[in-house]
Every structure is written in C-alpha cells, then in structure tokens.
Design a protein around this motif. Structure first.
Motif, short mmCIF file in Angstrom:
data_model
loop_
_atom_site.label_atom_id
_atom_site.label_comp_id
_atom_site.label_asym_id
_atom_site.label_seq_id
_atom_site.Cartn_x
_atom_site.Cartn_y
_atom_site.Cartn_z
N UNK A 153 -33.19 -38.17 43.40
CA UNK A 153 -32.12 -38.57 44.34
C UNK A 153 -31.26 -39.67 43.76
N UNK A 154 -31.88 -40.61 43.08
CA UNK A 154 -31.12 -41.71 42.48
C UNK A 154 -30.22 -41.20 41.36
N UNK A 162 -20.16 -41.90 39.36
CA UNK A 162 -19.31 -41.93 38.17
C UNK A 162 -18.32 -40.77 38.12
N UNK A 163 -18.50 -39.78 38.97
CA UNK A 163 -17.57 -38.65 39.02
C UNK A 163 -16.29 -39.02 39.76
N UNK A 164 -15.17 -38.53 39.23
CA UNK A 164 -13.91 -38.65 39.96
C UNK A 164 -13.97 -37.74 41.19
N UNK A 165 -13.22 -38.07 42.21
CA UNK A 165 -13.14 -37.20 43.37
C UNK A 165 -12.60 -35.84 42.94
N UNK A 166 -13.30 -34.79 43.31
CA UNK A 166 -12.91 -33.46 42.86
C UNK A 166 -13.60 -33.05 41.57
N UNK A 167 -14.35 -33.98 40.95
CA UNK A 167 -15.08 -33.66 39.73
C UNK A 167 -16.35 -32.87 40.03
N UNK A 168 -17.03 -32.39 38.98
CA UNK A 168 -18.16 -31.47 39.18
C UNK A 168 -19.41 -31.92 38.45
N UNK A 169 -20.54 -31.65 39.08
CA UNK A 169 -21.87 -31.91 38.52
C UNK A 169 -22.49 -30.55 38.19
N UNK A 210 -33.12 -31.47 46.76
CA UNK A 210 -32.43 -32.73 46.46
C UNK A 210 -30.93 -32.50 46.30
N UNK A 211 -30.56 -31.41 45.66
CA UNK A 211 -29.14 -31.09 45.49
C UNK A 211 -28.48 -30.79 46.83
N UNK A 212 -29.18 -30.10 47.70
CA UNK A 212 -28.64 -29.79 49.02
C UNK A 212 -28.41 -31.04 49.86
N UNK A 213 -29.21 -32.07 49.59
CA UNK A 213 -29.08 -33.30 50.36
C UNK A 213 -28.29 -34.39 49.67
N UNK A 214 -27.60 -34.06 48.58
CA UNK A 214 -26.95 -35.08 47.76
C UNK A 214 -25.51 -35.41 48.17
N UNK A 215 -25.04 -34.87 49.26
CA UNK A 215 -23.73 -35.20 49.84
C UNK A 215 -22.54 -34.83 48.94
#
Length: 243
Positions: A153-154, A162-169, A210-215
């Motif tokens: 989660x951290x 660190x991602x810009x708004x609209x950026x992708x993980x 964790x990904x589903x809850x990562x907002x």
C-alpha cells in the motif's frame, strides 16, 4: 488437504532454517550480493516466455507523453533492466532499486538499449522515494516487485504521489492462486523457503486487492496464467492504473 498443507509447510520451515539462521547472524547479506546475478540470468528466460504479454502491456505507453513531447518514466525495482527493450524510443528513464548490487547488470542493459535516455539510478525502496518530487513523472512501472516489498500500500501511495495527474502506473505481478487449487497448496508450502531464495519474494499475496483500493481514477487489470513458468508463480495480474 489442510492437514497435508500444515505438515508440508512445517517440513519446508525446517529446510529453510539455515537461511533463517544466516539472516539472524548477518550472513544472508552475502546472498543479496549474489542475487542480482541469478535474477539477471533468469530474466532472459522469463522475458522469452512473457514477450508478447509485456509487449501488449507497454504498447500504449506513448499515450502518456507529457505536453513538452517527452515521456519521463520511473521504474520501481528496475533490477537488471528487463523491461527496457519494451519502452518507446526517446523515453527518459529513472531507475530505482533497493539493492545496489544490481547496478553492474543494469549498466549492461543500458548499454544494450541505446533508444532510451537514462537520467539516474537511485538506490532506494519503493516505500520511500522522497528523492523524487511530487507529480514529476508521466509513468511509473513496477513488474515482479510488489511481491517482495514490505508494504504494498505504501509503494502504491508513493507511485501516486510522484505521478502527474493523468499519468499511469503499469504493473505485472505474480499473485496467490485460488484456495482450492494445487498451485495454492504449493505456494503456501514453499513460501518459507521461497522467501529466502527469492530475496524476500512472497508468493501468497492478493496484490489486486491493494491496487483496487489504491485510489487511482481508473484501473485496467486482468488475471492470467503465465506460460512456461514454475507452478508457484503461474497466477499473474497485469495492467495499468491512471491517476
């Protein structure tokens, strides 16, 4: 099956005991120096089996190019650079890994990937990337890493920061199997030994939760069975999430 699972797990714990003792007395640090060599060699086999999947995963990276025409990408736990050949031409890459002994093998991959620009290599964990500014990268990549971090989660919180708004993980991870399967059985039996052989790798995580809850604002995730790999890491998830 539960009794058999319990018995086999106890047996595996006994087998793993020398590694636990090495860890307690500090000798396990020598294995951490050797692990990058093992990981580097395993990478070739894994990439051959997962080539099409990785190619499809990173196919749309270019869509997140910044307004200045550059794509700044940070890879968490880059290891020896197994993903470099899938990144688009001209991409600027920031490499991070908590194990400094990967740098030798990372440099070899950099030398073989002239289509990329390398900004720097940072020795740090995914849970604490304070050296990277807020909203400073277009893409964060994390493959076969969330299995070995201490706090999933951290790491995801740091990726969002660190991602810009609209950026992708972007992610690709092995996960725990269905409880009724033999894969699940072997994952839980072998976990104590696998943890040490894999330098902290955990094969029983439900990382998709964790990904589903990562907002993230959007999550594109699919489950699949990885071809040609050992049964303990066959169940995978892959996809990307948008901030």
């Amino acid at each position: 099956m539960s009794c058999l699972l319990y018995f086999c797990r106890i047996l595996c714990l006994v087998i793993a005991l020398p590694f636990q003792i090495m860890d307690i007395v500090g000798l396990y640090a020598f294995y951490k120096r050797l692990f990058p060599l093992f990981a580097y060699n395993i990478t070739f086999s894994y990439n051959d089996k997962m080539h099409e999947t990785k190619r499809d995963l990173f196919r749309n990276l270019y869509k997140f190019t910044g307004p200045d025409g550059t794509l700044r990408l940070l890879e968490i736990g880059c290891g020896s650079g197994a993903n470099f050949k899938f990144y688009p031409d001209g991409c600027t890459v920031i490499c991070t890994d908590p194990n400094p002994h990967f740098e030798r093998y990372l440099q070899m991959s950099m030398d073989a990937s002239k289509h990329l620009t390398y900004e720097r290599f940072l020795v740090m964990s995914g849970e604490d990337m304070k050296e990277v500014r807020d909203e400073s990268v277009d893409v964060v990549v994390c493959t076969l890493v969330l299995c070995s971090v201490s706090n999933v989660k951290r790491v995801l919180e740091e990726a969002r920061r660190i991602l810009k708004t609209g950026g992708a993980f972007y992610f690709m991870e092995h996960v725990v199997s269905e409880p009724s399967s033999w894969t699940y059985f072997f994952q839980h039996v072998l976990q104590p030994l696998w943890y040490y052989l894999g330098d902290g790798c955990t094969i029983t995580r439900t990382t998709w939760k964790d990904l589903e809850g990562a907002r993230f604002s959007e999550l594109h995730l699919r489950h699949f069975e990885a071809p040609g790999v050992t049964i303990t890491i066959k169940p995978h998830i892959t996809g990307y999430a948008i901030k």
